[in-house]
Write a protein that holds these residues in place. Structure first.
Motif, mmCIF file in Angstrom:
data_model
loop_
_atom_site.group_PDB
_atom_site.id
_atom_site.type_symbol
_atom_site.label_atom_id
_atom_site.label_comp_id
_atom_site.label_asym_id
_atom_site.label_seq_id
_atom_site.Cartn_x
_atom_site.Cartn_y
_atom_site.Cartn_z
ATOM 1 N N VAL A 186 -11.085 -7.264 -6.782
ATOM 2 C CA VAL A 186 -10.959 -6.766 -8.158
ATOM 3 C C VAL A 186 -11.677 -5.426 -8.311
ATOM 4 O O VAL A 186 -11.129 -4.465 -8.871
ATOM 5 C CB VAL A 186 -11.514 -7.794 -9.159
ATOM 6 N N ALA A 187 -12.921 -5.341 -7.811
ATOM 7 C CA ALA A 187 -13.700 -4.106 -7.945
ATOM 8 C C ALA A 187 -13.016 -2.940 -7.237
ATOM 9 O O ALA A 187 -13.001 -1.811 -7.739
ATOM 10 C CB ALA A 187 -15.108 -4.318 -7.394
ATOM 11 N N THR A 188 -12.440 -3.205 -6.064
ATOM 12 C CA THR A 188 -11.738 -2.153 -5.320
ATOM 13 C C THR A 188 -10.452 -1.758 -6.032
ATOM 14 O O THR A 188 -10.132 -0.573 -6.173
ATOM 15 C CB THR A 188 -11.431 -2.623 -3.889
ATOM 16 N N GLY B 33 -17.318 3.119 -5.273
ATOM 17 C CA GLY B 33 -16.730 3.148 -3.936
ATOM 18 C C GLY B 33 -17.805 3.018 -2.888
ATOM 19 O O GLY B 33 -18.922 3.510 -3.054
ATOM 20 N N SER B 34 -17.474 2.326 -1.798
ATOM 21 C CA SER B 34 -18.462 2.101 -0.737
ATOM 22 C C SER B 34 -18.006 2.687 0.592
ATOM 23 O O SER B 34 -18.448 2.260 1.646
ATOM 24 C CB SER B 34 -18.724 0.598 -0.569
ATOM 25 N N GLY B 35 -17.098 3.671 0.542
ATOM 26 C CA GLY B 35 -16.567 4.251 1.764
ATOM 27 C C GLY B 35 -15.226 3.691 2.157
ATOM 28 O O GLY B 35 -14.562 4.212 3.040
ATOM 29 N N ASN B 36 -14.812 2.613 1.496
ATOM 30 C CA ASN B 36 -13.531 1.971 1.770
ATOM 31 C C ASN B 36 -12.535 2.376 0.698
ATOM 32 O O ASN B 36 -12.831 2.297 -0.488
ATOM 33 C CB ASN B 36 -13.694 0.451 1.763
ATOM 34 N N ARG B 37 -11.327 2.809 1.094
ATOM 35 C CA ARG B 37 -10.343 3.274 0.129
ATOM 36 C C ARG B 37 -9.137 2.354 0.011
ATOM 37 O O ARG B 37 -8.245 2.600 -0.793
ATOM 38 C CB ARG B 37 -9.876 4.689 0.492
ATOM 39 N N ARG B 38 -9.069 1.296 0.810
ATOM 40 C CA ARG B 38 -7.915 0.400 0.776
ATOM 41 C C ARG B 38 -8.363 -1.025 0.451
ATOM 42 O O ARG B 38 -9.351 -1.511 0.980
ATOM 43 C CB ARG B 38 -7.175 0.394 2.115
ATOM 44 N N ARG C 23 -1.175 3.173 -6.008
ATOM 45 C CA ARG C 23 -0.430 2.609 -4.866
ATOM 46 C C ARG C 23 -1.125 2.914 -3.551
ATOM 47 O O ARG C 23 -1.138 2.081 -2.638
ATOM 48 C CB ARG C 23 1.000 3.164 -4.858
ATOM 49 N N GLU C 24 -1.712 4.102 -3.430
ATOM 50 C CA GLU C 24 -2.430 4.442 -2.199
ATOM 51 C C GLU C 24 -3.626 3.514 -2.012
ATOM 52 O O GLU C 24 -3.914 3.069 -0.901
ATOM 53 C CB GLU C 24 -2.895 5.901 -2.254
ATOM 54 N N ARG C 25 -4.316 3.207 -3.095
ATOM 55 C CA ARG C 25 -5.465 2.304 -3.025
ATOM 56 C C ARG C 25 -5.026 0.902 -2.634
ATOM 57 O O ARG C 25 -5.697 0.213 -1.863
ATOM 58 C CB ARG C 25 -6.164 2.279 -4.380
ATOM 59 N N PHE C 26 -3.877 0.453 -3.162
ATOM 60 C CA PHE C 26 -3.404 -0.899 -2.884
ATOM 61 C C PHE C 26 -2.836 -1.015 -1.469
ATOM 62 O O PHE C 26 -2.884 -2.087 -0.872
ATOM 63 C CB PHE C 26 -2.348 -1.303 -3.915
ATOM 64 N N GLY C 27 -2.296 0.104 -0.913
ATOM 65 C CA GLY C 27 -1.781 0.068 0.446
ATOM 66 C C GLY C 27 -0.748 -1.034 0.621
ATOM 67 O O GLY C 27 0.260 -1.091 -0.070
ATOM 68 N N ALA C 28 -1.032 -1.956 1.560
ATOM 69 C CA ALA C 28 -0.100 -3.048 1.837
ATOM 70 C C ALA C 28 -0.377 -4.282 0.995
ATOM 71 O O ALA C 28 0.210 -5.340 1.235
ATOM 72 C CB ALA C 28 -0.174 -3.408 3.324
ATOM 73 N N PHE C 29 -1.260 -4.174 0.005
ATOM 74 C CA PHE C 29 -1.581 -5.329 -0.841
ATOM 75 C C PHE C 29 -0.326 -5.769 -1.584
ATOM 76 O O PHE C 29 0.436 -4.953 -2.101
ATOM 77 C CB PHE C 29 -2.673 -4.957 -1.841
ATOM 78 N N ASP C 30 -0.112 -7.060 -1.662
ATOM 79 C CA ASP C 30 1.108 -7.612 -2.253
ATOM 80 C C ASP C 30 1.061 -7.510 -3.777
ATOM 81 O O ASP C 30 0.433 -8.330 -4.445
ATOM 82 C CB ASP C 30 1.282 -9.071 -1.824
ATOM 83 N N THR C 31 1.741 -6.498 -4.335
ATOM 84 C CA THR C 31 1.754 -6.343 -5.789
ATOM 85 C C THR C 31 2.847 -7.184 -6.443
ATOM 86 O O THR C 31 2.973 -7.188 -7.671
ATOM 87 C CB THR C 31 1.962 -4.861 -6.184
ATOM 88 N N ALA C 32 3.631 -7.891 -5.634
ATOM 89 C CA ALA C 32 4.637 -8.798 -6.200
ATOM 90 C C ALA C 32 4.036 -10.171 -6.475
ATOM 91 O O ALA C 32 4.594 -10.956 -7.249
ATOM 92 C CB ALA C 32 5.827 -8.932 -5.258
ATOM 93 N N GLY C 33 2.894 -10.469 -5.849
ATOM 94 C CA GLY C 33 2.236 -11.744 -6.097
ATOM 95 C C GLY C 33 1.583 -11.770 -7.470
ATOM 96 O O GLY C 33 1.419 -10.741 -8.136
ATOM 97 N N GLU C 34 1.187 -12.962 -7.888
ATOM 98 C CA GLU C 34 0.643 -13.138 -9.233
ATOM 99 C C GLU C 34 -0.599 -12.276 -9.460
ATOM 100 O O GLU C 34 -0.681 -11.514 -10.435
ATOM 101 C CB GLU C 34 0.310 -14.617 -9.453
ATOM 102 N N SER D 238 -4.343 3.829 7.125
ATOM 103 C CA SER D 238 -4.223 3.250 5.775
ATOM 104 C C SER D 238 -4.590 1.776 5.779
ATOM 105 O O SER D 238 -3.858 0.917 5.241
ATOM 106 C CB SER D 238 -2.803 3.443 5.215
ATOM 107 N N ARG D 239 -5.749 1.472 6.379
ATOM 108 C CA ARG D 239 -6.216 0.090 6.486
ATOM 109 C C ARG D 239 -7.574 -0.055 5.810
ATOM 110 O O ARG D 239 -8.319 0.913 5.685
ATOM 111 C CB ARG D 239 -6.343 -0.322 7.956
#
Length: 435
Positions: free
Chosen positions: A377-379, A385-390, A86-97, A317-318
């Motif tokens: 997908v890779a994230t 990892g390339s320094g980005n966590r979200r 969940r921390e990795r997904f942050g504000a990503f919409d997990t309700a979407g397909e 968290s961006r």
């Protein structure tokens, strides 16, 4: 594995067994990611059914619940793993397909990691990632892409082997031997390409033309025939510039993890391209491989700015590319695209790198959309990892234009992950592969 009527198949499904014609001749190999052309061919041969991976009906109705990997794991461990994801997904919409599928698959992968190595490594990886943020940013001044590239001597002009390969790509009259000759003078590059072509992804192509080659491709000329002259030259183009981007201080990012993320994006882009037909698969692979090279340049040439951008991304968290734009005035995608333009890379490659975070800019978004989704997908899956966590947000137009479903994505991710492991071993023979 499940047998499906040919009339029930859809693009993105993956063959779980070789397909033979009614007369017993080889038609398609196990592991093929079906696209519209494959479906037409299967219909033309009047085949009744084929075997595909997983339960396609279940995949078409994805949820964010953990898969079978969670069975037997204590509830507190399942929640700890889900919290990491969940921390990795942050504000990503997990309700979407797409978000629902990716969240479930990401949780499953983290559970496999924990089962393979115990609970500590999952948390240790997060702690290690945080400790890599530099403490001091220093004085910040105005920057431009040209200034960053001008101050790095290795980037002023591309390597000689790149120039030879690019000449082949730019000449429509180039031959098989021209493509091979452009590569064979660089033994290290040639060896990497032969390892790639001997991976199972291309070995299936060799099986499709059974009898024309030995079991192993041991020369560049044969590799050109298997992959195609322009396709092999495109692969060589991407691989030839990798040695220029290796010497980042470890307080910024672990370079092995950086290349694992890049190869993961490349594998994802290749699979998405094959499933959608939006771009040549080898071109997509190279664009995915190089999609974050601008970030390496920024780490080296704008350390203070990147330190500020990374701390700001962590605090808010961006995704890092957003704070790069605020601190540097541009993001790593624009910087990477600028370099490829200066080096006169093929326009579609440059466009795919430059716009994978900015799909409102180009006139046609189908090519950068492939890299946009591949990077997500890779994230999401935590491949390197390339320094980005979200995770960056999924562009709705990109998802729509690719025409994939959640079920398609669920079928493609295992193919991507297998390709990631094979390709990492091509570059790093000691790589153990993702669990």
């Amino acid at each position: 594995m499940v047998e499906r009527a040919v009339s029930e198949l859809s693009p993105g499904m993956v063959l779980a067994a070789d397909v033979l014609t009614p007369g017993g001749r080889f038609l398609m190999p196990k592991g093929t990611v079906l696209d519209a052309g494959h479906l037409k061919s299967l219909t033309a041969w009047n085949l009744a059914a084929v075997v595909v991976t997983g339960d396609a009906a279940a995949a078409a109705s994805p949820t964010s619940r953990p898969g079978p990997e969670a069975e037997g794991l204590p509830a507190e461990d399942r929640e700890a793993v889900a919290a990491v994801v969940r921390e990795r997904f942050g504000a990503f919409d997990t309700a979407g397909e797409a978000g629902a599928v990716l969240f479930r698959l990401a949780v499953d992968r983290e559970i496999r990691k924990r089962q393979a190595a115990g609970p500590e490594p999952v948390q240790a990886a997060v702690a290690e990632d945080r400790c890599r943020r530099p403490a001091e940013a220093g004085a910040l001044g105005p920057l431009t892409p040209d200034v960053l590239l001008r101050d790095e001597p290795k980037l002023v002009s591309p390597p000689e082997v790149y120039l030879r390969i690019n000449d082949v790509l730019r000449d429509p009259a180039s031959t098989v031997e021209d493509a091979a000759d452009s590569i064979r003078h660089d033994p290290s590059l040639a060896a990497k390409l032969l390892r790639l072509v001997n991976s199972s992804y291309y070995s299936r192509t060799m099986r499709a033309v059974s009898g024309r080659f030995p079991a192993k491709v041991d020369s560049l000329s044969r590799a050109v025939v298997v992959v195609g002259a322009r396709q092999l030259a495109t692969l060589a183009l991407g691989v030839s510039v990798l040695p220029l981007f290796q010497d980042i201080p470890p307080n910024w990012v672990n370079m092995r993890l950086f290349w694992e993320h890049s190869v993961g994006c490349a594998a994802a882009a290749q699979a998405i391209a094959a499933a959608t037909g939006r771009v040549n698969a080898e071109t997509a692979f190279v664009a995915g491989l190089l999609h974050d090279i601008g970030r390496i340049i920024a780490f080296k040439q704008a350390a203070a700015h990147m330190g500020t951008a990374m701390r700001q991304a962590e605090a808010e968290s961006r995704p890092l590319y957003l704070t790069e734009r605020e601190v540097l005035g541009f993001d790593h995608a624009a910087l990477g695209g600028h370099l490829l333009q200066k080096w006169q890379f093929p326009t579609n490659l440059e466009k795919m790198v430059r716009y994978h975070h900015d799909l409102e800019e180009p006139l046609f978004i189908d090519e950068p959309a492939v890299i946009h989704l591949a990077d997500i997908v890779a994230t999401a899956m935590g491949w390197g990892g390339s320094g980005n966590r979200r995770m960056p947000a999924l562009d709705a137009d990109a998802w729509a234009i690719l025409g994939l479903t959640g079920g398609d994505l669920a079928g493609l991710v295992p193919v991507m992950e297998a390709r990631l492991g094979e390709t990492m071993r091509s570059f790093f023979p000691d790589h153990q592969g993702p669990p």
